[in-house]
Design a protein around this motif. Structure first.
Motif, short mmCIF file in Angstrom:
data_model
loop_
_atom_site.label_atom_id
_atom_site.label_comp_id
_atom_site.label_asym_id
_atom_site.label_seq_id
_atom_site.Cartn_x
_atom_site.Cartn_y
_atom_site.Cartn_z
N ALA A 194 47.65 9.81 12.84
CA ALA A 194 48.84 9.24 12.19
C ALA A 194 49.46 8.14 13.04
O ALA A 194 49.83 7.08 12.53
N GLN A 195 49.58 8.39 14.32
CA GLN A 195 50.19 7.41 15.23
C GLN A 195 49.35 6.13 15.29
O GLN A 195 49.88 5.02 15.18
N LEU A 196 48.04 6.27 15.42
CA LEU A 196 47.17 5.10 15.50
C LEU A 196 47.11 4.35 14.17
O LEU A 196 47.11 3.11 14.15
N MET A 197 47.09 5.08 13.06
CA MET A 197 47.06 4.43 11.75
C MET A 197 48.38 3.70 11.49
O MET A 197 48.38 2.59 10.96
N HIS A 198 49.48 4.31 11.87
CA HIS A 198 50.79 3.67 11.72
C HIS A 198 50.83 2.35 12.50
O HIS A 198 51.27 1.33 11.99
N LYS A 199 50.33 2.37 13.73
CA LYS A 199 50.29 1.16 14.55
C LYS A 199 49.38 0.09 13.95
O LYS A 199 49.56 -1.10 14.20
N SER A 200 48.39 0.53 13.15
CA SER A 200 47.44 -0.40 12.53
C SER A 200 47.93 -0.92 11.18
O SER A 200 47.20 -1.64 10.51
#
Length: 95
Positions: free
Chosen positions: A63-69
């Motif tokens: 979730a954190q990495l996808m949000h940043k992307s």
């Protein structure tokens, strides 16, 4: 062998041969698979809404990495409940 064989232990600390980034590696894999699926479908991260099932080690990092992307995380589902916000969930606050 009557000795420690750290080569067969996963998730070990860096000081005994572990890998940097190991903790978030599986969540990163989820994000990369989603990125490729979105590309194949002719979509973009910015136009994609995501619901993450589970917010443990894998789900929280994904979730954190996808949000940043650029993905909009609109839901988080856990075994005992969930969150939904059509405008997007503040992943950093949740973590």
């Amino acid at each position: 062998m009557r000795q420690t064989v750290t080569a067969v232990v996963t998730g070990k600390p860096i000081n005994i041969g572990g890998s940097r980034g190991r903790r978030e590696a599986t969540g990163r894999g989820v994000m990369l698979v989603c990125r490729e699926a979105v590309k194949k479908l002719g979509m973009s991260p910015e136009s994609t809404r995501v619901i993450v099932q589970g917010f443990g080690n894998v789900g929280s990092h994904a979730a954190q990495l996808m949000h940043k992307s650029g993905y909009k995380i609109t839901g988080i589902v856990e075994y005992d409940g969930g969150l939904h916000n059509k405008n997007g969930i503040d992943i950093n606050a949740l973590i």
